[in-house]
Scaffold this active site. Structure first.
Site, PDB file in Angstrom:
ATOM      1  N   SER A 141       0.863  -1.176   0.000  1.00  0.00           N
ATOM      2  CA  SER A 141       0.000   0.000   0.000  1.00  0.00           C
ATOM      3  C   SER A 141       0.902   1.230   0.000  1.00  0.00           C
ATOM      4  O   SER A 141       1.706   1.415   0.912  1.00  0.00           O
ATOM      5  CB  SER A 141      -0.872  -0.043   1.259  1.00  0.00           C
ATOM      6  N   LYS A 167      -1.056  -0.868  -4.433  1.00  0.00           N
ATOM      7  CA  LYS A 167      -2.262  -0.102  -4.093  1.00  0.00           C
ATOM      8  C   LYS A 167      -1.859   1.333  -3.839  1.00  0.00           C
ATOM      9  O   LYS A 167      -0.986   1.603  -3.013  1.00  0.00           O
ATOM     10  CB  LYS A 167      -2.902  -0.721  -2.854  1.00  0.00           C
ATOM     11  N   LYS A 169      -2.829   5.106  -2.648  1.00  0.00           N
ATOM     12  CA  LYS A 169      -3.794   5.914  -1.911  1.00  0.00           C
ATOM     13  C   LYS A 169      -4.170   7.112  -2.779  1.00  0.00           C
ATOM     14  O   LYS A 169      -3.294   7.708  -3.440  1.00  0.00           O
ATOM     15  CB  LYS A 169      -3.170   6.403  -0.601  1.00  0.00           C
ATOM     16  N   ASP A 194      -7.074   3.209  -3.275  1.00  0.00           N
ATOM     17  CA  ASP A 194      -7.814   3.215  -2.001  1.00  0.00           C
ATOM     18  C   ASP A 194      -8.093   4.665  -1.623  1.00  0.00           C
ATOM     19  O   ASP A 194      -7.162   5.446  -1.399  1.00  0.00           O
ATOM     20  CB  ASP A 194      -6.987   2.525  -0.906  1.00  0.00           C
ATOM     21  N   ASN A 196     -10.142   5.575   1.010  1.00  0.00           N
ATOM     22  CA  ASN A 196     -10.500   5.722   2.423  1.00  0.00           C
ATOM     23  C   ASN A 196     -11.738   6.597   2.630  1.00  0.00           C
ATOM     24  O   ASN A 196     -11.786   7.442   3.532  1.00  0.00           O
ATOM     25  CB  ASN A 196      -9.305   6.249   3.234  1.00  0.00           C
ATOM     26  N   GLU A 219     -10.911   0.742  -3.791  1.00  0.00           N
ATOM     27  CA  GLU A 219     -11.210   0.437  -2.379  1.00  0.00           C
ATOM     28  C   GLU A 219     -11.872   1.624  -1.692  1.00  0.00           C
ATOM     29  O   GLU A 219     -11.390   2.747  -1.774  1.00  0.00           O
ATOM     30  CB  GLU A 219      -9.896   0.060  -1.682  1.00  0.00           C
ATOM     31  N   ASP A 244     -13.600  -1.731   2.680  1.00  0.00           N
ATOM     32  CA  ASP A 244     -12.711  -1.854   3.839  1.00  0.00           C
ATOM     33  C   ASP A 244     -13.492  -1.320   5.047  1.00  0.00           C
ATOM     34  O   ASP A 244     -14.190  -2.093   5.731  1.00  0.00           O
ATOM     35  CB  ASP A 244     -11.424  -1.053   3.547  1.00  0.00           C
ATOM     36  N   LYS A 268      -9.799  -7.000   7.802  1.00  0.00           N
ATOM     37  CA  LYS A 268      -8.829  -6.634   8.831  1.00  0.00           C
ATOM     38  C   LYS A 268      -9.410  -7.106  10.150  1.00  0.00           C
ATOM     39  O   LYS A 268     -10.517  -6.684  10.518  1.00  0.00           O
ATOM     40  CB  LYS A 268      -8.650  -5.115   8.883  1.00  0.00           C
ATOM     41  N   GLY A 296      -4.138  -4.256   6.035  1.00  0.00           N
ATOM     42  CA  GLY A 296      -3.150  -3.995   7.077  1.00  0.00           C
ATOM     43  C   GLY A 296      -3.374  -2.638   7.693  1.00  0.00           C
ATOM     44  O   GLY A 296      -4.092  -1.801   7.145  1.00  0.00           O
TER      45      GLY A 296
END
Ligand code: OSB
Ligand code: MG
Length: 374
Positions: A141, A167, A169, A194, A196, A219, A244, A268, A296
């Protein structure tokens, strides 16, 4: 498992540790330069076990945060576990059920009890979870970097080491341009992004543009609470959405799958309240043919050992975010996990999680400690 041992818990020790990261990790939430974690040691009559709490310093990824988790563990969770008849790992979740939320804190204590119990039984966590492989495929990541060039340089470094999936961000303003440039430079690399949860349904055109870049998955594009909006977005994209933050239990996983809110799940154990619930999320997904992988939280070797064991489960068919120790720390808390040139890491084979903190390292990294007795 044939032999079912019982343990008797005497005390729980908490240790907050701080380890410098080899490079800052930037996400849509902000930047981390240091890894802080609470390690939980379950102390039994004749055995000990270790777990790691993944709550971050600030409540951005989820509502939990390190100091809050420390208080919840000290005041409610550890006393509940110590005050009851906890003889097996499955009893932990029963004892702490009355405490709402605090999944990461609960997961850490369950992990410690599970590790101790498996050590006593002489069984590895991977075997206990019916793991089917002894090596797992590793991805990495990659945090947001100031420029595309820096991002590419970091990614090329990881690819040279053998990592099998990258991956990236993303955050509003640092998304399509960067991803397009990286995809252009690395046309054949398995890539994902990702967010978030940093976007809203109004950003659908952005995701439609990302949909052209042959990403393995997108993600958590939208808010943690918005399963319906994820379903709406997934219906417009060919690229699978991976959830996630939105998946906090096996029941969330079932709801998300039934709604069409995702086609992949990142598991996770901290986020779902424990390793045992993580297995249930896996089982739900496997039953619906939804691929999963293990995420993770920049864990130390203690948390990553458990993640490697989880990654050996049969439904974990995609490379995860569990990377080698040197991707995070110049010195880990445990013996370092090392990536092979083929981009895999070995699943620990010893009893329990198969590793433990190195005593000197643990002392050197400890910021505070607390011993909780019945
Ligand atoms: O969203 O997966 C995430 C780290 C902290 C908080 C959230 C996330 C992450 C990562 C790191 O992506 C993955 C790793 O441990 O290497
Ligand atoms: Mg994520």
């Amino acid at each position: 498992m044939s032999e079912v041992p019982e343990i008797s818990l005497r005390a729980v020790e908490l240790r907050e540790v701080a380890l410098p990261l080899v490079r800052p990790f930037r996400t849509s939430f902000g930047e981390e330069r240091e890894k802080r974690a609470i390690l939980v040691r379950a102390i039994g009559d004749d055995v000990e076990g270790w777990g790691e709490c993944v709550a971050s310093e600030e409540p951005r990824y989820s509502e939990e945060w390190l100091d809050g988790a420390w208080m919840a563990l000290e005041r409610w969770i550890a006393p509940s576990v110590l005050g009851g008849e906890v003889k097996r790992p499955g009893h932990v979740v029963e004892r702490v059920r009355w405490i709402r939320g605090h999944r990461m804190a609960k997961a850490a204590i369950e992990a410690a009890v599970l590790d101790g119990w498996l050590r006593k039984a002489g069984v590895s966590l991977s075997d206990h979870l019916s793991g089917v492989r002894d090596r797992i495929a590793c991805g990495v990541s990659v945090g947001i970097a100031p420029t595309v060039e820096e991002m590419l340089e970091e990614i090329r470094g990881y690819l040279a080491k053998g990592y099998r999936r990258i991956k990236m961000k993303i955050e509003p303003g640092r998304d399509l341009g960067v991803v397009r440039a990286v995809r252009g430079a690395l046309p054949d690399t398995p890539l994902s992004v990702d967010a978030n949860g940093a976007y809203t349904p109004a950003d659908t055109p952005l995701f439609e543009a990302l949909d052209e870049l042959e990403l393995m998955m997108i993600e958590q594009p939208l808010d943690v609470e918005d399963l319906m909006d994820h379903a709406g977005l997934q219906a417009r994209l060919n690229t699978p959405i991976c959830l996630d933050e939105s998946i906090r239990s096996a029941s969330d996983a079932l709801a998300a799958i039934r709604l069409g809110a995702c086609r992949i799940i990142n598991i996770k154990p901290g986020r779902v309240g424990g390793i045992l619930e993580a297995k249930r999320v896996h089982d739900v997904a496997l039953g619906s043919n939804v691929p999963v992988w293990i995420g993770g939280m920049l864990e130390t070797g203690v948390g990553r050992a458990a993640n490697l064991a989880l990654a050996a489960m049969p439904g974990v068919t995609l490379p995860g975010d569990t990377s080698a120790s040197d991707r995070y720390f110049s010195e880990d808390l445990t013996e370092p996990f090392v990536l092979s040139a083929d981009g895999t890491m070995a699943v620990p084979v010893g009893p329990g999680i198969g590793v433990e903190p190195l005593q000197g390292r643990l002392e050197a990294c400890t910021v505070r400690a607390s011993l909780i007795k019945p």
